[in-house]
Structures are given as C-alpha cells and as structure tokens.
Scaffold this motif. Structure first.
Motif, PDB file in Angstrom:
ATOM      1  N   GLU A  85       0.825  -1.209   0.000  1.00 14.62           N
ATOM      2  CA  GLU A  85       0.000   0.000   0.000  1.00 14.62           C
ATOM      3  C   GLU A  85       0.863   1.264   0.000  1.00 14.62           C
ATOM      4  N   ASP A  86       2.037   1.210   0.617  1.00 14.86           N
ATOM      5  CA  ASP A  86       2.892   2.393   0.737  1.00 14.86           C
ATOM      6  C   ASP A  86       4.355   1.988   0.513  1.00 14.86           C
ATOM      7  N   ASP A  87       4.799   2.135  -0.726  1.00 13.70           N
ATOM      8  CA  ASP A  87       6.164   1.740  -1.100  1.00 13.70           C
ATOM      9  C   ASP A  87       7.231   2.496  -0.311  1.00 13.70           C
ATOM     10  N   GLU A  88       7.035   3.790  -0.096  1.00 11.36           N
ATOM     11  CA  GLU A  88       8.058   4.594   0.585  1.00 11.36           C
ATOM     12  C   GLU A  88       8.199   4.202   2.051  1.00 11.36           C
ATOM     13  N   ARG A  89       7.103   3.953   2.726  1.00  8.92           N
ATOM     14  CA  ARG A  89       7.193   3.505   4.131  1.00  8.92           C
ATOM     15  C   ARG A  89       7.832   2.129   4.211  1.00  8.92           C
ATOM     16  N   ILE A 120       3.916  -5.318  10.320  1.00 11.89           N
ATOM     17  CA  ILE A 120       2.674  -5.605  11.045  1.00 11.89           C
ATOM     18  C   ILE A 120       2.360  -4.474  12.020  1.00 11.89           C
ATOM     19  N   SER A 121       3.360  -4.041  12.767  1.00 12.99           N
ATOM     20  CA  SER A 121       3.187  -2.989  13.765  1.00 12.99           C
ATOM     21  C   SER A 121       2.726  -1.687  13.135  1.00 12.99           C
ATOM     22  N   ASP A 122       3.229  -1.364  11.956  1.00 16.10           N
ATOM     23  CA  ASP A 122       2.854  -0.130  11.264  1.00 16.10           C
ATOM     24  C   ASP A 122       1.376  -0.133  10.895  1.00 16.10           C
ATOM     25  N   GLY A 123       0.902  -1.241  10.360  1.00 15.35           N
ATOM     26  CA  GLY A 123      -0.510  -1.384  10.039  1.00 15.35           C
ATOM     27  C   GLY A 123      -0.984  -0.777   8.728  1.00 15.35           C
ATOM     28  N   GLY A 124      -0.152   0.020   8.050  1.00 16.70           N
ATOM     29  CA  GLY A 124      -0.604   0.654   6.817  1.00 16.70           C
ATOM     30  C   GLY A 124       0.295   0.460   5.619  1.00 16.70           C
ATOM     31  N   ILE A 125       1.371  -0.285   5.786  1.00 11.88           N
ATOM     32  CA  ILE A 125       2.335  -0.468   4.695  1.00 11.88           C
ATOM     33  C   ILE A 125       1.816  -1.437   3.651  1.00 11.88           C
ATOM     34  N   VAL A 126       1.124  -2.493   4.097  1.00 15.17           N
ATOM     35  CA  VAL A 126       0.609  -3.494   3.168  1.00 15.17           C
ATOM     36  C   VAL A 126      -0.890  -3.659   3.368  1.00 15.17           C
ATOM     37  N   GLY A 127      -1.521  -4.183   2.320  1.00 15.81           N
ATOM     38  CA  GLY A 127      -2.941  -4.501   2.391  1.00 15.81           C
ATOM     39  C   GLY A 127      -3.094  -5.993   2.592  1.00 15.81           C
TER      40      GLY A 127
END
Length: 146
Positions: A85-89, A120-127
C-alpha cells in the motif's frame, strides 16, 4: 486509487553452507523482493532488499535493482506475501531495521522476521497479506521437499 500496486515477496537463496553440519535454519539466505502486480513481459524489473554477511565488513544492508524480479541469480523460491500500500514507508522499514554485528546467532532470517514485525506494527504499509513468519518460513522450507 492505484489498482496495480507492487507486490512483496520473500526470497530464498542457497546459503552456500555445506551438508549435515549446517543447522536447518542456516540452509537458506532470506530476503525480500518487490515487483509489480502485472508480470506479462519476459523480464519484470524489481528490487531486492536483504542483509548479507561479509568476512571483511560483517553484516550489510543491500538494496539492488533487478532486471527480472521473477528469476534472480540462485533464487530457489519467491513467495508472494503482500500487496504493498505504501512503497516509501516499506523502503524506510527495510533501510532502518537494524542488523547485529558479532552475534553468531543473528542471521538474515532474523532481519527478515524483524522487518515483518515492523510491517505488522505499522498497520498501513501493506494490504492483503500473509505476514506470519512461522507460516512463511515453513512454506519456504516445504518447497525444498516438493
């Protein structure tokens, strides 16, 4: 909304260690590959992210552009684990996950496991994803016997 989001893969390579003296967890080198969803051409560009151990410099992080993410040198397996979901992060997680020098128990698989925990902890990097390290590791090892 982007419909052709990049994909995150676990990559397994032979470790170069020999025979029965190598514990099972040291038989492979582990890393990540990132590539596009669409893989319709013969060569699909992508990027490899991993840490490698050098006798001279110890553990080092490497980010390498690839001509073909589907078939890199010595690649044994490529396991699709997530839609990015967020390549840069994600790149920031790869670049800032620490590696440990002078610890004989720390290996590339340790780094991969730590990266997954941070994703996993970030929660928004992948869908859509499968980020359970134990399941991923077992699937990779099972491929050897398939």
């Amino acid at each position: 909304m982007v419909s052709n989001k990049n994909r995150l893969y676990i990559a397994l390579y032979p470790s170069g260690a020999t025979g029965d003296v190598t514990p099972e967890e040291r038989q492979y080198r582990w890393g990540f590959l990132v590539g596009p969803k669409a893989e319709k051409s013969k060569e699909v560009p992508g990027t490899r992210y991993h840490v490698k151990n050098s006798i001279v410099t110890g553990w080092n992080y490497e980010e390498l552009s690839l001509r073909d993410v589907q078939n890199t040198t010595t690649l044994l397996a490529r396991l699709l684990i997530a839609k990015i979901e967020d390549d840069e992060r994600l790149k920031e997680v790869f670049r800032t996950t620490p590696f440990v020098q002078n610890d004989p128990n720390w290996r590339c698989r340790t780094w991969v496991e730590q990266v997954l925990a941070r994703i996993i902890s970030d929660g928004g990097i992948v869908g859509t994803s499968q980020l359970d390290w134990r399941a991923i590791e077992q699937t990779g090892r099972d491929l050897e016997h398939a």
